[in-house]
Each structure stands twice: as structure tokens, then as C-alpha cells.
Write an enzyme that holds these catalytic residues in place. Structure first.
Site, short mmCIF file in Angstrom:
data_model
loop_
_atom_site.label_atom_id
_atom_site.label_comp_id
_atom_site.label_asym_id
_atom_site.label_seq_id
_atom_site.Cartn_x
_atom_site.Cartn_y
_atom_site.Cartn_z
CG LEU A 41 -2.02 1.05 1.28
CD1 LEU A 41 -2.96 0.93 0.10
CD2 LEU A 41 -2.81 0.92 2.59
CG ASP A 42 1.28 3.42 -3.66
OD1 ASP A 42 2.10 2.51 -3.83
OD2 ASP A 42 0.49 3.81 -4.55
CG PHE A 43 5.33 7.16 1.85
CD1 PHE A 43 5.98 6.77 3.00
CD2 PHE A 43 5.17 8.52 1.62
CE1 PHE A 43 6.47 7.70 3.92
CE2 PHE A 43 5.66 9.47 2.51
CZ PHE A 43 6.31 9.05 3.67
CB SER A 45 -2.37 4.77 -0.22
OG SER A 45 -2.26 5.28 -1.54
#
Length: 219
Positions: A41-43, A45
């Protein structure tokens, strides 16, 4: 039975345990060296991240052939139009090819935690929220999809993966469950739509992890 940890990842946390700079990582929340994240899960997000110490379970969750649907809440820049939602539903041509059809609908702002830092505020430009369910896992896919139809994503929260939902799990908190690998089933788009997650407002946590063990399966 296999261990599965549901974690509500805050904004600004890297989905890795190794430290490469001053940014926060999963090591700030977990000390068990046996567990690993199921995907990423993106930084920038927030929301649901799954972790496990079972390699087979990890593969079952992350391998594209199983196509576990993932549901996101996206706050976009501007008042999103019906035409843009229609395009997202049908599929968007990105630089790595056409996306698969998605389930998309406009929603009211979810009753969730405040982001730290907050998104930029511009009095003359409204924002709106959509709920979007996809079965692919391309790099920054949701952000690229909304940008392609003219409504860049300002805030992105993952609310559900397969049958696992964030529900009322507070920010920075985790919950451990036991699941039977043999009973995990693929959730189709209709099932995902009918079991959309809910969320109750919680106070922002202080970074301490609370773990709760319960028994269950995906039957």
C-alpha cells in the site's frame, strides 16, 4: 489455520520493515520478524494492509490469477461527473494498457480519521468521494485512473481486500485472525459490492499497536 493480521496503515508509512531513511515503516508497529505484508500500500495511501507469516496464504492473497477485489475510497479534486464515473466503470487506457472494468460509485465523505498532514484545501475548488473496486494491482492504479478522467486523487484509502474489511479498525491499529487457507474463496464484483465496508469515526491513535486475536474463516 493460518495467522492473518489486518492493519489500518496510516499515511506516510512504508510497507516494509527495513529502514532506509527517516520515514516510518512497519517496524514502528510490529516486532514479529516472521510476518510479511501481503502486497503493498503506497506510502501516501492509507487503510487496510494484510500481513501473515504463511507464505501460501500470502500468495493466495497477492497472486493476480486469484483476482481478489480491492475496494478503495478516493477523495478526488473537483466534483466528479457521471461521465467520468462511466469511463472508470468501462476501463481506462493507461500507459501500460487498458484497465479492466471497475465497480465505481459516488459516495458521501466517509466518517473516518483526519489525515496527518491534511490534504490541501482550496476554498473555490470542491472535492468529492468515490468508492472504486478493482481486481488488478498495477502500480498506483487508482490514482492514475482518476487522473486520466480529469479528477486527480487527493486522498486514497483502501477499505477492503477480498472478504476482509477495515470496518471500525482504528488508525494504526491491528487485529489478528485465524483463517483456513482451504476455505478462502474468490469474491466476485457483485459480492464485493454487496458487502461494502462500513466505518465508524475513531480518535486518532498515538502509534501504539493493539492486537486482538479471534477465530474465523472465509467460508
Amino acid at each position: 489455520m493460518s495467522r492473518l493480521i489486518l492493519f489500518n496503515k496510516p499515511y506516510g508509512v512504508l510497507c516494509q520493515f527495513r529502514r532506509t531513511d527517516e520515514r516510518s515503516t512497519l517496524a514502528d508497529f510490529f516486532s514479529d520478524p516472521a510476518i510479511h505484508p501481503c502486497g503493498r500500500l503506497d506510502f501516501d495511501s492509507e487503510g487496510l494492509l494484510l500481513l501473515t507469516d504463511d507464505g501460501q496464504l500470502n500468495a493466495r492473497i497477492t497472486e493476480p490469477k486469484y483476482k481478489l477485489p480491492k475496494t478503495y475510497w478516493a477523495q478526488v479534486d473537483g466534483e466528479i461527473t457521471d461521465e467520468a464515473i462511466k469511463q472508470l466503470k468501462q476501463g481506462i487506457m493507461l500507459n501500460d494498457g487498458m484497465t479492466m472494468p471497475a465497480i465505481v460509485k459516488k459516495i458521501a465523505e466517509p466518517a473516518i480519521w483526519q489525515r496527518d498532514p491534511p490534504i490541501r484545501y482550496r476554498a473555490n475548488i470542491p472535492t468529492s468521494w468515490i468508492e472504486l473496486t478493482i481486481t488488478e494491482g498495477r502500480n498506483r492504479q487508482v490514482r492514475r485512473m482518476t487522473a486520466a478522467v480529469g479528477f486527480p486523487t487527493l486522498r486514497l484509502i483502501r477499505a477492503q481486500i477480498g472478504e476482509w474489511q477495515i470496518n471500525d479498525l482504528a488508525l494504526g491499529m491491528s487485529k489478528e485472525i485465524n483463517v483456513s487457507l482451504g476455505r478462502i474463496k474468490q469474491v466476485n464484483h457483485l459480492d464485493a459490492q454487496q458487502s461494502a465496508p462500513s466505518f465508524s469515526r475513531r480518535k486518532k491513535c498515538n502509534g501504539q499497536v493493539k492486537q486482538e486475536t479471534i477465530s474465523g474463516s472465509l467460508s
